[in-house]
Design an enzyme around this catalytic site. Structure first.
Site, short mmCIF file in Angstrom:
data_model
loop_
_atom_site.label_atom_id
_atom_site.label_comp_id
_atom_site.label_asym_id
_atom_site.label_seq_id
_atom_site.Cartn_x
_atom_site.Cartn_y
_atom_site.Cartn_z
N VAL A 255 -2.19 -5.86 -0.70
CA VAL A 255 -3.12 -6.28 0.36
C VAL A 255 -4.51 -6.34 -0.26
CG1 VAL A 255 -4.24 -5.57 2.51
CG2 VAL A 255 -1.76 -5.32 2.27
N PHE B 211 -6.12 -4.90 -9.17
CA PHE B 211 -6.15 -3.81 -8.19
C PHE B 211 -5.01 -3.91 -7.19
CE2 PHE B 211 -9.41 -7.04 -7.44
CZ PHE B 211 -8.91 -7.64 -6.28
N GLY C 115 -2.07 -1.38 -7.26
CA GLY C 115 -2.10 -0.07 -6.61
C GLY C 115 -2.52 -0.13 -5.16
N HIS C 116 -2.89 -1.31 -4.68
CA HIS C 116 -3.40 -1.44 -3.30
C HIS C 116 -2.55 -2.46 -2.56
CE1 HIS C 116 -6.18 -2.38 0.03
NE2 HIS C 116 -6.77 -1.23 -0.24
N PHE C 117 -1.40 -2.12 -1.98
CA PHE C 117 -0.89 -0.75 -1.96
C PHE C 117 0.41 -0.72 -2.73
CE2 PHE C 117 -3.21 -1.43 2.05
CZ PHE C 117 -4.18 -0.45 1.94
#
Lengths: 324, 419
Positions: free
Chosen positions: A196, A186, A189-191
């Site tokens: 983060v 994840f 895409g974060h971020f």
């Protein structure tokens, strides 16, 4: 000589029960015994010996431990953390443990057996142990240290969605570590261009630790265990994020049960990086249910068949041969 | 046969707490004796001791002890030590630095440690007294480690993470000389590249006073004349404690590390009197045999020995027996090597003596002096015919013979050669 031999066993008798008058000689002996401890330690010991009030015991125990810890490590005891490990964090060895026990025995006028010492691994274990002993309460289950193999074999949650690398569980709560590797899916895409750790995932990690507590640490009904398939998230209160966590950060997770009444278990929890708060959760609540102890092992083994060997012997109650 | 060299030294002694101070005391013949406060009781006949300065170890609780601030030692290290362990630990740190050894070399399969001390009578007494008073379960878990004879090797091997050979030696006043001999063998036989040899003693009231019961202690109250080996007026030995460490290394290690050795250990020998539990054989026949064995082992003729560091403790019988043994070995060879006993300055270090005095010999050979025999006014006629030197000579001996004798008639001789 014969008289001397006769008189000795009487002196050596452990104090049985009931408060004994605390004489000035006793106070002098206590002062001598605690001469290398802090003044508050001595004061707490005097109070305990005068009143028998167990509230004074933790200060005595911490004071005695502090006295035997190398000076450069003593600051760790300033802000008493029950999860401090005696060997790994405070540098004590089993001989030092014995020195601690002998002084505690002397000061609190109690007797501790060798086999009672083996399970004391944290400052909290020692405090709880002495407290239960003084109050005449049964001893809680010892703290269990669970490696990733064991966590993987008992948890219903599995990689890539398992956020516990190692954990310790006692009846008082559970602690775990998770290192953010940067490889978590994840984080792509974060971020965008700025990985983060999502606060929601940190809340998830605390929830997972609460699940582990229910499976490994919670006191259950005789013959029953918490069923891994019965646990689900229901809600949380007072969630605050204090610190941005990034790849390379080592998260220290901690949960403590606040209320437990089937089918709901409520915990408080925190995530820290070193001494810095990252996430605080006032309440996280899970549902849970019991299953028969004999039925449990097969489902746990099915989750990670090869991990069965690594399960420590503390999980013996799960063995059908023993419960049968 | 592989050659063995002394490459490092450490001293905590009554005449100095490092090599520099010891050299100064040996060359200026300054003794380390004081009127010892714990002896100043009417029922105690002896008064003087070779005291260890800068240290306080007269308490049975190691956490009461004090030592020079340049040595940092943790509580968990000190708690299982006797005073002799503390002295030796500090001497070890000196010797490691002196030999320019890194911790990887100290703690390696090729490095061993042989040690000798008489244990700790003070701590044995204390812990047994406590055992009777409060019961065994309230006694220190490390009381026995601090007390018994092996305390020195237990503590040092653990503290310095020694991984090679380790052992303790117990032949009373010959103990640490035995340790040197067998450490030499370990290296010469190719089993070890390097050996620490450690001698140490508490040297306090509990360790020394029992010798008064044997009537072997000097009863002199004047520190300046209490210890005078070979003198007609000698009346017994003066006790002392402390610690001494020698680093012995193979020639290969000396070459590899490029260090300059103090001296070479050429060989050693031992023999026993077969006579009495405490009294030396009057002709010193065991010691004579030990010297002959050592010289033969070293391949050195008696005539080449130019200095003998005598065991001579300043007792009536012991000094004479050694004098006779020396005459038997050297008169036949027509040799009159310089003879002295540094116990005139230090006192008798018991298990410490052999290592401490071999260390002194090594210092003399490296720094160019031959230690004199202090406090000698009139030589005992029984010791006639020996070249006992009264002043320190400003010349290094080329070959030194070091004698040590202990209870039971154990005798050890070590041959050192200028490197």
């Amino acid at each position: 000589m014969p008289e001397a031999v006769k008189s000795n066993p009487a002196e050596n008798k452990p104090v049985v029960a009931g408060p004994k008058p605390f004489t000035t000689e006793d106070e002098a002996a206590l002062r001598e015994a605690l001469k290398r401890c802090s003044a508050p330690t001595f004061e707490a010991a005097v109070q305990y010996r005068r009143t028998g009030n167990p509230e004074h015991v933790p200060a005595v125990v911490i004071g005695v431990i502090e006295r035997f810890v190398e000076p450069d490590l003593r600051h760790k005891l300033k802000d008493p953390d029950d999860d401090l490990r005696l060997i790994e964090d405070l540098g004590t060895d089993s001989l030092t443990m014995m020195e601690i026990v002998i002084l505690v025995e002397d000061v609190l006028q109690m007797t501790i057996n060798n086999d009672e010492l083996r399970n004391l691994r944290t400052v909290g274990d020692v405090k709880t142990f002495i407290d239960c002993k003084i109050r005449g309460l049964p001893q809680p289950k010892p703290t269990k240290f669970l490696p990733i193999e064991h966590i993987g074999s008992v948890m219903p949650v599995q990689p890539p969605f398992l956020f516990l690398n190692e954990a310790s569980v006692s009846s008082a709560g559970a602690n775990a570590k998770y290192k953010i590797t940067g490889q978590e899916f994840f984080l792509q895409g974060h971020f965008k261009g700025n990985p983060v750790m999502p606060a929601s995932i940190m809340l998830e990690a605390l929830g997972q630790l609460a699940v582990l507590y229910l499976l490994e640490g919670a006191v259950t009904e005789p013959g029953k265990v918490v069923g891994p398939g019965t646990i689900y998230f229901t809600g949380c209160e007072g969630v605050r994020a204090h610190r941005i966590c990034r790849p390379g950060d080592l998260l220290t997770l901690s949960i403590k049960p606040k209320r437990m009444k089937m089918p709901l278990a409520t915990f408080e929890g925190s995530v820290r990086v070193g001494q810095e708060k990252a996430v605080i959760v006032e309440e996280v609540t899970l549902t849970f249910g019991y299953v028969d102890a004999a039925a449990a092992p097969s489902s746990a083994d099915a989750a990670a068949p090869q991990a069965g060997k690594l399960v420590p012997s503390e999980s013996a109650p799960l063995d059908p041969a023993i419960t049968a | 046969m592989p050659r063995v060299f002394i490459t490092g030294l450490g001293f905590i002694t009554s005449i100095g707490n490092d090599s520099g101070a010891v050299v100064k005391s040996l060359t200026e013949l300054r003794h380390g004796f004081e009127v010892y406060a714990p002896f100043q009781m009417p029922e105690i006949p002896c008064k003087v001791l070779g005291t260890i300065k800068e240290f306080f170890t007269d308490s049975s609780d190691p956490e009461d002890w004090t030592w020079p601030g340049r040595y940092s030692i943790k509580r968990e290290t000190i708690r299982s030590m006797a005073p002799n362990g503390l002295f030796a630990h500090c001497a070890m740190l000196q010797a490691i630095e002196d030999a320019k050894l890194g911790m990887a070399e100290v703690s390696s399969p090729g490095t061993g440690l042989y040690a000798a001390s008489g244990g700790s009578p003070m701590l044995t007494h204390h812990h047994h007294e406590r055992l009777g008073k409060v019961g065994v379960m309230r006694c220190s878990p490390v009381g026995i480690i601090a007390s018994i004879v092996g305390t020195l090797n237990f503590n040092l091997v653990a503290a310095f993470r020694i991984r090679g050979a380790s052992c303790g030696f117990s032949s009373a006043c010959a103990s640490s000389a035995h340790a040197i001999g067998f450490a030499f063998d370990e290296i010469a036989l190719g089993r070890q590249e390097r050996m620490f040899v450690v001698g140490a003693e508490d040297g306090n009231l509990d360790a020394i006073l029992p010798f008064a019961g044997m009537r072997t202690l000097s009863l002199q109250s004047d520190p300046d004349i209490a210890s005078r080996p070979f003198d007609t007026a000698r009346d017994g030995f003066v006790g002392t404690g402390g610690g001494a460490v020698l680093v012995l290394e193979s020639e290969r290690e000396v070459d590899r590390r490029g260090v300059r050795p103090y001296a070479e250990v050429r060989g050693w020998g031992q023999a026993s009197d077969g006579y009495n539990v405490a009294i030396p054989q009057p002709e010193g026949c065991g010691l004579q045999l030990a010297m002959e064995h050592a010289l033969r082992h070293a391949g050195v003729p008696a005539a080449e020995v130019d200095y003998v560091s005598a065991h001579a403790t300043s007792t009536l019988i012991g000094d004479i027996a050694e004098a006779r043994a020396l005459r038997a070995v050297f008169a036949a060879a027509g040799a009159t090597p310089a003879v002295s006993s540094t116990k005139a300055l230090t006192g008798h270090g018991l298990s410490l003596a052999g290592a401490m005095e071999t260390g002194f010999c090594a210092l003399g050979m490296a720094h160019g002096f031959t230690p004199g025999s202090a406090h000698l006014k009139t030589i005992d006629p029984e010791c006639a015919g020996l070249n006992v030197i009264r002043e320190t000579l400003p010349k290094a001996p080329a070959v030194t013979l070091k004698n040590s004798s202990g209870f039971g008639g154990a005798n050890v001789s070590v041959v050192l050669k200028k490197a």
